[in-house]
Write an enzyme that holds these catalytic residues in place. Structure first.
Site, short mmCIF file in Angstrom:
data_model
loop_
_atom_site.label_atom_id
_atom_site.label_comp_id
_atom_site.label_asym_id
_atom_site.label_seq_id
_atom_site.Cartn_x
_atom_site.Cartn_y
_atom_site.Cartn_z
N ASP A 98 0.84 -1.21 0.00
CA ASP A 98 0.00 0.00 0.00
C ASP A 98 0.87 1.26 0.00
O ASP A 98 1.97 1.26 0.56
CB ASP A 98 -0.89 -0.03 1.26
CG ASP A 98 -2.06 0.93 1.16
OD1 ASP A 98 -2.28 1.51 0.08
OD2 ASP A 98 -2.76 1.10 2.18
N SER A 137 -7.29 -5.66 -5.85
CA SER A 137 -8.45 -6.19 -5.12
C SER A 137 -9.72 -6.06 -5.97
O SER A 137 -9.75 -5.31 -6.95
CB SER A 137 -8.63 -5.43 -3.80
OG SER A 137 -9.08 -4.12 -4.08
N ASN A 182 -10.62 -2.60 -6.27
CA ASN A 182 -9.78 -1.74 -7.13
C ASN A 182 -10.38 -1.50 -8.51
O ASN A 182 -10.00 -0.55 -9.20
CB ASN A 182 -8.37 -2.32 -7.28
CG ASN A 182 -7.51 -2.17 -6.04
OD1 ASN A 182 -6.57 -2.94 -5.84
ND2 ASN A 182 -7.82 -1.20 -5.18
N TRP A 183 -11.36 -2.33 -8.91
CA TRP A 183 -12.02 -2.08 -10.22
C TRP A 183 -12.73 -0.73 -10.23
O TRP A 183 -13.02 -0.18 -11.29
CB TRP A 183 -13.03 -3.19 -10.53
CG TRP A 183 -12.43 -4.52 -10.85
CD1 TRP A 183 -12.54 -5.66 -10.10
CD2 TRP A 183 -11.63 -4.88 -11.99
NE1 TRP A 183 -11.85 -6.70 -10.70
CE2 TRP A 183 -11.29 -6.25 -11.86
CE3 TRP A 183 -11.15 -4.18 -13.11
CZ2 TRP A 183 -10.51 -6.93 -12.80
CZ3 TRP A 183 -10.38 -4.86 -14.04
CH2 TRP A 183 -10.06 -6.21 -13.88
C1 FPP Z 1 -1.96 0.26 -3.29
O1 FPP Z 1 -1.48 1.57 -3.36
C2 FPP Z 1 -1.44 -0.54 -4.37
C3 FPP Z 1 -2.22 -1.09 -5.35
C4 FPP Z 1 -3.67 -0.95 -5.42
C5 FPP Z 1 -1.63 -1.86 -6.44
C6 FPP Z 1 -0.37 -2.59 -6.16
C7 FPP Z 1 0.38 -2.67 -7.42
C8 FPP Z 1 1.71 -2.68 -7.55
C9 FPP Z 1 2.62 -2.73 -6.40
C10 FPP Z 1 2.39 -2.60 -8.89
C11 FPP Z 1 2.02 -3.62 -9.88
C12 FPP Z 1 1.99 -5.00 -9.34
C13 FPP Z 1 2.75 -6.03 -9.77
C14 FPP Z 1 2.61 -7.37 -9.18
C15 FPP Z 1 3.75 -5.86 -10.83
P1 FPP Z 1 -2.52 2.76 -3.48
O2 FPP Z 1 -2.64 3.11 -4.93
O3 FPP Z 1 -3.81 2.40 -2.83
O4 FPP Z 1 -1.78 3.87 -2.68
P2 FPP Z 1 -2.43 5.05 -1.84
O5 FPP Z 1 -3.24 4.41 -0.74
O6 FPP Z 1 -1.27 5.80 -1.34
O7 FPP Z 1 -3.28 5.83 -2.78
#
Ligand code: FPP
Length: 257
Positions: free
Chosen positions: A34, A79, A82-83
């Site tokens: 995260d 997740s 996330n969609w």
């Molecule tokens: C949460 O950060 C992260 C995600 C929803 C996606 C995770 C994806 C990656 C680490 C990169 C791609 C994955 C792979 C396996 C290559 P957030 O966007 O919710 O951060 P925030 O809470 O600071 O907004």
């Protein structure tokens, strides 16, 4: 990495880390990655740049876990919730995922890492499934570590699907409802071939499970770090593993001493 020499090199890597006991390593580490968005915002960059950096951190942590001899690593990459993110961010994440699979294909095979995926894989774009499925097949016999990507994953959806499968089997007379036990439930989850996580790490300072492996984490040790995922590195991973090694795991029993 399969030769004796490289196995010796791996063992040396573990032993040279002071305070890390190879015998007490978690078998299965799960990570909620995260903070990509906040990492980007702090630098006045767009969110995709944060995810891009996050993908680099994924590469680092997969390599470290493998070198340390951790046998299962599960990463919450996308997740079911996330969609709901803006279309451009979802497409950006899918492109990064595809690139990751393309770039890591060879490394996974060379390092004897089996790729696994949990979640509603059918919802992923064809462009991702077209690389994900072949890499899973190509690495199916790899034994040193299993890397599980949770993609379009939600624990409640997983539990609902499990309940439906068990109910259908009972209705068809293939399963006695009185015989349903914890193993029956575990055997009907996406994670049926994995041990329960020993350690959960969540970055970015948030302290919640966000619908991740709810059944499987009944006895998991949890470590929350304020570090944003793109900044999470090998040194911090090892520090957290040391913290884990100092935890006393009793699984609900009393201390025998
Ligand atoms: C949460 O950060 C992260 C995600 C929803 C996606 C995770 C994806 C990656 C680490 C990169 C791609 C994955 C792979 C396996 C290559 P957030 O966007 O919710 O951060 P925030 O809470 O600071 O907004």
């Amino acid at each position: 990495m399969n030769s004796d020499a490289s196995i010796d090199a791996e063992a040396a890597f573990v032993l040279e880390k002071p305070g890390l006991n190879p015998a007490l390593l978690p078998r299965h580490v799960a990570i909620i990655m995260d903070g990509n968005g906040r990492w980007a915002k702090k630098r006045l960059l767009n969110r995709i740049s944060g995810h891009e950096k996050g993908a680099d951190a994924v590469r680092t942590i997969v390599r470290t876990a493998r070198r340390l001899g951790i046998s299962a690593l599960t990463l919450y990459a996308f997740s079911t919730e996330n969609w709901q993110r803006p279309k451009a961010e979802v497409s950006g994440l899918m492109i990064l995922l595809r690139r990751f699979l393309e770039s890591e294909r060879k490394t996974l095979i060379e390092n004897d890492i089996r790729l696994n995926a949990i979640g509603q894989i059918h919802r992923l774009p064809e462009s991702v499934r077209n690389i994900l499925v072949p890499v899973m097949h190509e690495t199916a016999s790899c034994k040193a570590m299993v890397l599980t990507l949770a993609l379009s994953y939600g624990a409640r959806a997983e539990i609902v699907q499990m309940a439906k499968m068990i109910a259908s089997a009972a209705k068809a007379g293939a399963l006695d409802p009185d015989a349903v036990d914890e193993k029956t439930i575990s055997d009907h989850l996406y994670t049926r071939d994995l041990p329960d996580p020993d350690l959960l790490i969540r970055t970015s300072g948030e302290m919640r499970l966000s619908n991740f492996l709810l059944w499987q984490m009944a006895y998991t040790e949890m470590v929350f770090t304020p570090t944003l995922w793109p900044d999470f590195d090998e040194a911090e991973f090892i520090t957290i593993l040391k913290t884990y090694q100092h935890r006393e795991r009793r699984f609900g029993a009393v201390d025998p001493s």
